[in-house]
Design an enzyme around this catalytic site. Structure first.
Site, PDB file in Angstrom:
ATOM      1  N   ASP A  84       0.839  -1.185   0.000  1.00 25.45           N
ATOM      2  CA  ASP A  84       0.000   0.000   0.000  1.00 25.45           C
ATOM      3  C   ASP A  84       0.888   1.253   0.000  1.00 25.45           C
ATOM      4  O   ASP A  84       0.559   2.243   0.637  1.00 25.45           O
ATOM      5  CB  ASP A  84      -0.885  -0.044   1.274  1.00 25.45           C
ATOM      6  N   CYS A 119     -19.357 -12.648  -6.820  1.00 27.28           N
ATOM      7  CA  CYS A 119     -20.364 -11.802  -6.162  1.00 27.28           C
ATOM      8  C   CYS A 119     -21.759 -12.172  -6.636  1.00 27.28           C
ATOM      9  O   CYS A 119     -22.736 -12.037  -5.898  1.00 27.28           O
ATOM     10  CB  CYS A 119     -20.107 -10.328  -6.475  1.00 27.28           C
ATOM     11  N   CYS A 138     -17.307   8.083   0.906  1.00 29.88           N
ATOM     12  CA  CYS A 138     -16.957   6.948   1.773  1.00 29.88           C
ATOM     13  C   CYS A 138     -16.515   7.427   3.165  1.00 29.88           C
ATOM     14  O   CYS A 138     -15.713   8.350   3.307  1.00 29.88           O
ATOM     15  CB  CYS A 138     -15.844   6.134   1.117  1.00 29.88           C
ATOM     16  N   CYS A 184     -14.390   2.572   8.526  1.00 32.21           N
ATOM     17  CA  CYS A 184     -15.746   2.017   8.465  1.00 32.21           C
ATOM     18  C   CYS A 184     -15.610   0.602   7.915  1.00 32.21           C
ATOM     19  O   CYS A 184     -14.889   0.388   6.955  1.00 32.21           O
ATOM     20  CB  CYS A 184     -16.598   2.879   7.528  1.00 32.21           C
ATOM     21  N   CYS A 236     -19.239  -2.371   4.779  1.00 33.22           N
ATOM     22  CA  CYS A 236     -19.375  -3.131   3.529  1.00 33.22           C
ATOM     23  C   CYS A 236     -18.578  -4.435   3.573  1.00 33.22           C
ATOM     24  O   CYS A 236     -18.730  -5.288   2.707  1.00 33.22           O
ATOM     25  CB  CYS A 236     -18.990  -2.288   2.313  1.00 33.22           C
TER      26      CYS A 236
HETATM   27  S1  SF4 Z   1     -21.534  -8.159  -0.178  1.00 29.84           S
HETATM   28 FE1  SF4 Z   1     -20.708  -7.124  -1.975  1.00 29.84          FE
HETATM   29  S2  SF4 Z   1     -18.626  -7.852  -2.180  1.00 29.84           S
HETATM   30 FE2  SF4 Z   1     -19.708  -9.289  -0.828  1.00 29.84          FE
HETATM   31  S3  SF4 Z   1     -20.479 -10.892  -2.191  1.00 29.84           S
HETATM   32 FE3  SF4 Z   1     -22.099  -9.381  -1.950  1.00 29.84          FE
HETATM   33  S4  SF4 Z   1     -21.782  -7.998  -3.707  1.00 29.84           S
HETATM   34 FE4  SF4 Z   1     -19.898  -9.158  -3.473  1.00 29.84          FE
HETATM   35  S1  SF4 Z   2     -19.767   0.877   3.797  1.00 27.25           S
HETATM   36 FE1  SF4 Z   2     -17.812   0.713   2.715  1.00 27.25          FE
HETATM   37  S2  SF4 Z   2     -17.980   2.094   0.962  1.00 27.25           S
HETATM   38 FE2  SF4 Z   2     -19.629   2.594   2.394  1.00 27.25          FE
HETATM   39  S3  SF4 Z   2     -18.826   4.238   3.670  1.00 27.25           S
HETATM   40 FE3  SF4 Z   2     -18.370   2.333   4.733  1.00 27.25          FE
HETATM   41  S4  SF4 Z   2     -16.291   1.740   4.016  1.00 27.25           S
HETATM   42 FE4  SF4 Z   2     -17.074   3.289   2.602  1.00 27.25          FE
END
Ligand code: SF4
Ligand code: SF4
Length: 312
Positions: free
Chosen positions: A132, A186, A212, A239, A242
């Protein structure tokens, strides 16, 4: 040269504590990825992270980063925490709970290079490591090396292991046997898109950094946006939503790397202690941690947003 074959390099990577390792031939990135990156930058989706515009030629063709580059070893190292912060207290993104991954992963990549070239040759060997750190599209190369696929949450997802991994690259000056990308799994799932509180993700793969919460709470040096203030919840650094919602992270296993375990003092933090955090506390609590990136002032900006939420 001690290790030339792909299988031997991967076995050594595992022995060093990397979860997985793959190797890709060093080339220019695909036309599709180049077009996507150029459009993304042109549309200003990188917010004020201007550094993403730097060295675009090298980002698109890693051979410009090292003379004689032939192979890119991609590794993943788990950061799934063994212990997490109490769920009713302020939260920090899982990757930042332990010591700064840049140093830990880089050191291990240098050890891998030493095993490959031999201790006696490694000082003069032609190789480079990245964590990174340079203009390297690390998720692209992890995908090319067959480690996993880039999911709709923009994370690299490793089958049956999830996305909570640090990535790193070791550039080598010789050819070996190569791995190949795997299919994106996915499918029709859109959970990460649906659960992103600020709509930073979309099905068209247009990730908007400005929206984000990770960008807002870590990279943004200005005031938090109105949307961020509204949606950051208990997160005071980063965060994880996701990732937490992604079904593939059901398979995530806690890591056993001593450096990535959170300090007791951090685990014992409460709203009250965060409120009163002094510069000295901050320095002690985050010595050698990635949280230093946001600096004391930035962390206190994030913390101050929480006060009202925790008050009776
Ligand atoms: S949550 Fe998002 S990244 Fe994970 S399998 Fe579902 S679509 Fe793909
Ligand atoms: S859920 Fe994922 S894309 Fe959305 S704000 Fe949080 S870190 Fe960013």
């Amino acid at each position: 040269m001690n290790l030339k074959h792909s299988n031997d390099i991967k076995a050594e990577a595992k022995r060093l504590g990397f979860f997985t390792c793959g190797i890709a031939k060093a080339t220019r990135v695909s036309q599709e990825v180049e077009t996507h990156l150029r459009c993304w930058l042109a549309e200003g989706m990188n917010a004020d992270m201007e550094w993403m515009n730097n060295y675009l030629d090298k980002r698109l063709d890693p051979r410009l980063l090292m003379d004689g580059l032939k192979s890119i070893v991609s590794i993943a190292m788990s950061y799934v925490p063994q212990k997490t912060l109490p769920s009713d207290e302020p939260q920090i993104a899982a990757y930042a709970l332990g010591l700064d991954y840049h140093d830990v992963v880089k050191q291990k990549l240098h050890q891998l290079a030493a095993a490959i070239y031999g201790e006696e040759n490694v000082k003069t060997a032609n190789y480079r490591v990245f964590v990174d750190s340079g203009p390297v599209l690390e998720r692209y190369w992890a995908e090319q090396a067959g480690l996993g696929w880039v999911g709709k949450n923009r994370q690299l997802i490793i089958p049956h292991a999830g996305s909570m991994f640090f990535l790193g690259e070791l550039f080598l000056d010789f050819e070996t046997e190569y791995d190949h990308p795997i299919t994106n799994r996915c499918g029709k799932c859109t959970k990460c898109i649906d659960h992103c509180p600020t709509h930073a993700l979309s099905d068209s793969r247009k990730f908007d950094a400005q929206l984000c919460l990770s960008y807002q709470t870590i990279e943004n040096r200005q005031e938090l946006s109105h949307e961020a203030k509204k949606h950051m919840g208990k997160f005071i650094y980063g965060c994880d939503r996701c990732q937490q919602i992604c079904p593939w992270n059901r398979f995530a296993e806690p890591n056993h790397t001593p450096e990535f375990q959170p300090r007791e003092e951090l685990l014992n933090m409460t709203v009250d202690k965060w409120k009163k955090l002094s510069v000295e506390d901050y320095r002690r609590l985050f010595k050698g941690s990635a949280v230093k990136r946001v600096k004391y002032k930035g962390l206190m900006r994030n913390i101050s947003n929480l006060f009202s939420k925790f008050e009776p």
